[in-house]
Design a protein around this motif. Structure first.
Motif, mmCIF file in Angstrom:
data_model
loop_
_atom_site.group_PDB
_atom_site.id
_atom_site.type_symbol
_atom_site.label_atom_id
_atom_site.label_comp_id
_atom_site.label_asym_id
_atom_site.label_seq_id
_atom_site.Cartn_x
_atom_site.Cartn_y
_atom_site.Cartn_z
ATOM 1 N N ARG A 129 0.844 -1.184 0.000
ATOM 2 C CA ARG A 129 0.000 0.000 0.000
ATOM 3 C C ARG A 129 0.889 1.248 0.000
ATOM 4 O O ARG A 129 2.105 1.157 0.137
ATOM 5 C CB ARG A 129 -0.930 -0.027 1.208
ATOM 6 C CG ARG A 129 -1.809 -1.286 1.230
ATOM 7 C CD ARG A 129 -2.896 -1.219 2.237
ATOM 8 N NE ARG A 129 -3.681 -2.441 2.247
ATOM 9 C CZ ARG A 129 -4.869 -2.574 2.836
ATOM 10 N NH1 ARG A 129 -5.405 -1.526 3.462
ATOM 11 N NH2 ARG A 129 -5.510 -3.728 2.798
ATOM 12 N N SER A 130 0.279 2.388 -0.122
ATOM 13 C CA SER A 130 1.047 3.618 -0.340
ATOM 14 C C SER A 130 1.551 4.287 0.931
ATOM 15 O O SER A 130 2.292 5.263 0.874
ATOM 16 C CB SER A 130 0.196 4.625 -1.121
ATOM 17 O OG SER A 130 -0.949 5.007 -0.360
ATOM 18 N N GLY A 131 1.160 3.774 2.108
ATOM 19 C CA GLY A 131 1.525 4.437 3.347
ATOM 20 C C GLY A 131 3.026 4.594 3.542
ATOM 21 O O GLY A 131 3.497 5.637 4.015
ATOM 22 N N LEU A 132 3.786 3.574 3.188
ATOM 23 C CA LEU A 132 5.239 3.642 3.327
ATOM 24 C C LEU A 132 5.805 4.775 2.484
ATOM 25 O O LEU A 132 6.624 5.574 2.965
ATOM 26 C CB LEU A 132 5.869 2.311 2.920
ATOM 27 C CG LEU A 132 7.391 2.312 2.768
ATOM 28 C CD1 LEU A 132 8.070 2.636 4.093
ATOM 29 C CD2 LEU A 132 7.870 0.978 2.218
ATOM 30 N N ALA A 133 5.396 4.855 1.228
ATOM 31 C CA ALA A 133 5.900 5.906 0.340
ATOM 32 C C ALA A 133 5.535 7.292 0.861
ATOM 33 O O ALA A 133 6.344 8.222 0.813
ATOM 34 C CB ALA A 133 5.359 5.705 -1.076
#
Length: 220
Positions: A129-133
């Motif tokens: 998912r995009s949370g890390l980025a």
């Protein structure tokens, strides 16, 4: 406290070994990213990291805070609940950013769920998912990829299988392995950053799977 408990409990569930890349390093305020295959793997990863002198803040599903005693331990350790699919979802990234700014390491699982398969075989990391980025965009923090294998031999599948696996693990003593890769700085582009992190964790998982005796494994 949570890391210490994991260090005590995990050796009774299996034979844990840990390896790391020769360039592995944990700069203050690093984001540790691991693959998620089993309810048992957070404890296994915490036990492995503690061997390396690292005790991170963990981003975990908010439901765990409702479990008696565990919720108290999570809160007292400063760990961060993730309220997925709610108006409070952004709070997790804000609290993670605060922890990183204070020089603490943060452990997160960007897949956001467990594999749907019910057997005990290894499962390649699913899409991130995009949370890390988004977190790396806001902080510029380095990312340390971690791959773990063998946790599905402790718990996997249906609820009944999970309970049976946990109860029989001390007798079976499955091989568990955690491999820590070299840190990397993710690109600014969110999609490219997510892909780069996924590749690094997949490579670490493949190394861990080989050490755990899974034989050659390929990403899905």
């Amino acid at each position: 406290m949570l890391s210490r408990i994991a260090t005590t409990v995990v050796p009774s569930l299996g034979r844990l070994t840990v390896t790391s890349d020769e360039r592995t390093a944990f700069a203050p305020g690093s984001i540790i990213v691991a693959n998620h295959t089993s309810l048992a793997d957070p404890g296994i990863v915490l036990a492995a990291l503690r061997r390396l002198g690292v005790e991170p803040v963990v981003l975990a599903a908010a439901g765990l805070w409702r479990v008696p005693l565990l919720g108290t331990l999570l809160s007292s350790g400063g760990h961060v609940p993730v309220h997925r699919g709610s108006a409070r979802a952004a709070e997790a990234l804000e609290r993670a950013e605060e922890a990183l700014g204070a020089g603490r390491h943060v452990l997160l699982y960007p897949e956001g769920r467990l594999p749907l398969r019910e057997d005990a075989a290894e499962s390649a990391p699913e899409n991130f998912r995009s949370g890390l980025a988004r977190l790396t965009q806001r902080t510029g923090a380095p990312v340390v990829p971690v791959g773990q294998a063998g946790a599905r031999r402790v718990t996997s599948g249906s609820t009944a299988k999970q309970i049976a696996g946990l109860l029989t693990a001390p007798a079976r003593r499955p091989r568990l392995h955690v491999h820590v890769g070299a840190p990397l700085l993710l690109p600014a582009d969110r999609r490219a950053a997510t892909a780069a992190a996924h590749r690094a964790v997949t490579e670490a998982w493949q190394t861990a799977a080989r050490h755990a005796g899974e034989g050659p494994v390929l990403a899905a």
